[in-house]
Design an enzyme around this catalytic site. Structure first.
Site, short mmCIF file in Angstrom:
data_model
loop_
_atom_site.label_atom_id
_atom_site.label_comp_id
_atom_site.label_asym_id
_atom_site.label_seq_id
_atom_site.Cartn_x
_atom_site.Cartn_y
_atom_site.Cartn_z
N GLU A 90 0.85 -1.17 0.06
CA GLU A 90 -0.16 0.07 0.22
C GLU A 90 0.94 1.17 0.01
O GLU A 90 0.51 2.22 -0.58
CB GLU A 90 -1.00 0.00 1.43
CG GLU A 90 -1.90 -1.05 0.99
CD GLU A 90 -3.07 -0.89 0.09
OE1 GLU A 90 -3.08 0.33 -0.35
OE2 GLU A 90 -3.80 -1.84 -0.29
N SER A 467 -55.64 -26.24 34.39
CA SER A 467 -55.71 -26.33 35.70
C SER A 467 -54.45 -25.83 36.36
O SER A 467 -54.48 -25.59 37.60
CB SER A 467 -55.77 -27.79 36.16
OG SER A 467 -57.10 -28.33 35.86
#
Length: 831
Positions: A90, A467
């Protein structure tokens, strides 16, 4: 003047003029562009987007949320060779220039002037790339280039080279949602930066140029060519030797996807965390690098996952083969490659792999897995004793599971995989488990498979509890003057409303037991007793009282059907309600986020939960709101009057020594009388010992208590209960509200899941005590509820002190009625 001198003078004047014009042009550009440039000082405190991490209570990773993978690293943690790889490709003069490499700029200008290319390589230093990444767009123009150079100059004055390089390595895009070199190293190689080999470093350095089309997964050959070029550059710059270069170039490309190492599978909880974090911190919660620690216990969560999977598979096998998932029409020439493409979007669910039938031969079938592998199911690899050929045809989408087992039924390590036909259960399930004292969530699963359905049935599904709702109603009755020995008639009753609608509630099987004690009615889950209780205490009072458990009063039906559990409630809300019984009568709030830290490790949130404290203070035994209306037993017809002996000096409960809670403890509000909580715990323990929950006796603990629940047409099956101060609710049902099948009661469909989970969750937990609180007396009663003299045997019951006089003045039934009430009956639970 000689001609040459004149030409030289004019040339110098022209050059000077051009220089002046250049300076004027540059000044003009600076004047126009400079005010629009951002302040580079902000880079000192830049916050890069990071995902959100979710952990179990012991730090094991549960999930990572966010659009980007990024793990920012300090420049000191970056290996020197890795830095050199980026510099080589780079910006090899990075440490020499001051933000702009004029040699590179001159080369780029020359290429623009001498070629027809609109874009040429070179000219952008690492500093310029950082300026572009943070402040500028990706458009290609001279104006942007000048702005980029000016920002680079400023950055070099404001930041050190190492600070700029650190920003570059952490900001860059490396493809596949990976931002920053650390995230790229983990995704492509499953390694930290300090573990990378030279060839891997060079490969990563080449990715940012073409992150999508040139990464080592999308285009390995292109990535290899760039890797080798970077290695040559590193050798030319003296970073590596020729031998090192050759060895690295000889390594084959080997990148593969590596997702973050999830250590605990709890997707329903993780999604709850994601939603809660967005609600608290906004959408940016997923990009600010928060680390969220939950209350989830890894072992309990694994047990919950496994219990639901095993329980639903067992349920499904009871009901046989229900058909293939889908069918694809395959042409005669379609082979494994075509079939594999059809499977690409079909996820695996638990251990059930998707497969498509390629062909049938005899009693066997050939299938293709998503990997493209062909497998053969023999005649013994079908489902429910039926061969694959009798169940399948070409093009069917089905599920298979690995079944490499030995004689002991356990999977053998290293054995060749064998596969069996299976199917995704049609039923779904939810499990919620929390600490009774604090409401801290320890385990939660919202369904069979998150991949198959993200709907969280633990928190989002509103189903009728049947229940399993009865303990709340019984608590309301106990508050109004009833006690576990109170006699209520289990006999047919008919209700008719003003419009002439008739309601005849029934027990399972249509059988009735006559007058019976409340304890027995709950143990045997008698519907008619529940209906009569609610009718006696009043619907309005019951709704108000039951809302103290944390339910919305508006969610409770304003009629007698509420007694049979017809309210639509979530499993989480049921578990929260049962926690009130287990913790001595306090209303706690379920919670699951324990702590939140920011990216720097600073704590930004820590939960301070409401905590039950039965011994805190004095005179706090009763919930004030629950006392409205007083006792109603005086108006309840219990039967013919008979003499009732008065016990001598009944045994009273010992008052507990009050304690002062710690200054930092937030005491939960009292929801119900501690004495009522004690009585319900005692009665629900009997449900396990000799009622509808007897299967739970296998756990071998005296503190296990709970209640089954089922609804009409077997649409819902429940078991809610507690032990070791851990409250757990399990629901089983179908998302489309179809019935589970005849006989699929709560005790059959839900309770086995509850037992499998609690067997693991209760390991090592001490037995939870259930001592009668202050204000209770122990009495002896007969099977028909008659009060007996102290010391004459009978059934021991702890009742509230103020209920003793009422018991002494009330009647018992005659011997015939008592005998009827004591009849043995097989226990079922239909509502």
């Amino acid at each position: 003047m000689p001609r040459f001198s004149r030409l030289l003078r004019w040339a110098l004047l022209a050059a000077a003029g051009l220089a002046v014009l250049g300076v004027i042009a540059l000044g003009t550009v600076y004047y126009l562009v400079s005010p629009t440039l951002p302040e580079v000082e902000t880079l000192h405190d830049v916050e890069l987007q990071e995902p959100m991490y979710v952990y179990a209570r012991d730090g094991r990773l549960m999930a990572v949320f966010g659009e980007t993978r990024r793990y920012p690293v300090q420049i000191e943690a970056v290996p020197e060779r890795l830095k050199q790889a980026f510099i080589a490709i780079e910006d090899n003069r990075f440490y020499e220039h001051h933000g702009v490499d004029y040699v590179g700029v001159g080369r780029a200008v020359w290429l623009l002037a001498t070629t027809d290319d609109q874009r040429v390589p070179g000219g952008s230093t690492i500093t310029q790339q950082v300026a572009r990444q943070f402040f500028l767009s990706s458009e290609y123009s001279y104006t942007r280039k000048i702005a980029e150079m000016m920002l680079a100059w400023r950055m070099e004055r404001e930041l050190s080279k190492e600070e700029i390089f650190e920003l570059y390595l952490n900001k860059g895009f490396f493809g596949n949602r990976s931002y920053g070199v650390a995230a790229a190293a983990e995704f492509y190689y499953g390694k930290g930066l300090d573990q990378l080999d030279l060839d891997e470093m060079a490969t990563l350095a080449g990715v940012p140029k073409h992150p999508s089309s040139g990464n080592p997964l999308s285009n390995p050959e292109r990535a290899r060519l760039r890797r080798d070029y970077i290695l040559r550059r590193m050798e030319a710059l003296g970073y590596i030797s020729e031998a090192e270069m050759s060895r690295a170039q000889a390594v084959p490309m080997h990148a593969t996807p590596h997702e973050p190492p999830i250590q605990l599978y709890a997707p329903y909880v993780s999604e709850m965390v994601r939603r809660e974090m967005i609600a608290r911190f906004g959408a940016e919660a997923l990009t600010k690098g928060y680390h969220v620690t939950t209350t989830i216990d890894p072992e309990m969560q694994r047990a919950a996952n496994q219990a639901i999977r095993d329980g639903l598979v067992l349920y499904d096998r009871r009901h046989g083969w229900h058909g293939v998932e889908q069918h694809f029409d395959l042409a005669d020439g379609d082979g494994a490659d075509v079939v594999r493409a059809r499977l690409r979007t079909i996820p695996t669910q638990t251990d059930m792999l998707p497969a498509i039938v390629l062909g049938i031969e005899g009693s066997s079938a050939t299938l293709v897995l998503r990997s493209g592998r062909e497998i053969t199911l023999g005649s013994d690899d079908g489902f429910g004793g039926r061969s694959p050929a009798s169940l399948l045809k070409r093009g069917d989408l089905v599920r298979v599971r690995r079944a490499t087992t030995g004689p002991d039924g356990k999977e053998q390590a290293g054995a060749s995989p064998e596969y069996k036909l299976t199917q995704i259960p049609r039923a779904q399930s939810a499990l919620v488990s929390l600490e009774a004292e604090t409401g801290a969530l320890r385990a939660l699963s919202g369904g069979f498979s998150f991949a198959g359905s993200k709907f969280n049935r633990a928190t989002q599904a509103r189903r009728q509890p049947g229940s399993s709702f009865k303990p709340f109603l019984y608590a309301a009755a106990l508050e109004r003057g009833f006690n576990p020995a109170s006699i209520v008639l289990d006999a047919p009753v008919v209700f008719q409303d003003r419009r002439g609608h008739v309601w005849r509630p029934q027990n399972d099987g249509g059988k009735f037991s006559g007058p019976m004690r409340l304890r027995e009615a709950l143990v045997r889950s008698k519907n008619l007793v529940s209906v009569r209780l609610l009718d006696a205490i009043g619907v309005d009072y019951a709704r108000k009282y039951i809302s103290h458990f944390g339910f919305e009063e508006s969610s409770l039906p304003p009629n007698l059907s509420m007694s049979l559990g017809t309210a639509s409630l979530t499993p989480l809300s049921i578990a929260r309600g049962y926690a009130t019984f287990a913790n001595g009568g306090f209303r706690v709030t379920p919670w699951f986020i324990q702590q939140v830290k920011d990216r720097d490790g600073a704590v930004v949130f820590e939960e301070d939960p409401l905590t039950a404290c039965p011994r805190c203070g004095s005179g706090q035994r009763r919930a004030v709101a629950s006392q409205a209306g007083g006792s109603v037993v005086e108006g309840f017809n219990l039967g013919p009057v008979a003499s009732a002996p008065k016990p001598a000096e009944p045994k009273a409960s010992k008052p507990a020594e009050p304690v002062t809670p710690p200054a930092d403890m937030k005491v939960a509000p009292r929801a119900i009388d501690a004495r009522v909580a004690y009585q319900i715990v005692s009665m629900t323990r009997d449900v396990v010992q000799r009622g509808t929950g007897t299967k739970a006796k296998v756990l071998g603990r005296e503190d296990v208590a709970g209640k089954t629940g089922s609804t009409n047409d077997y649409r819902d099956a429940w078991f809610s209960g507690f032990g070791g101060n851990l409250v757990t609710t399990v629901w089983v049902g179908r998302d489309n509200f179809e019935g589970l099948g005849r006989g699929e009661y709560g005790g059959k469909a839900a309770l086995p899941i509850w037992i499998d989970y609690m067997r693991v969750a209760l390991e090592g937990r001490p037995i939870a005590a259930n001592e009668p609180p202050e204000g209770m007396v122990e009495v002896s009663v007969s099977a028909n509820g008659s009060l007996l003299p102290a010391g004459s045997g009978g059934i021991a019951e702890w009742i509230k002190t103020e209920d003793l006089e009422r018991m002494q003045s009330y009647a018992a039934f005659d011997d015939a009625s008592a005998a009827e009430a004591a009849q043995a009956e097989e226990t079922f639970d239909i509502f």
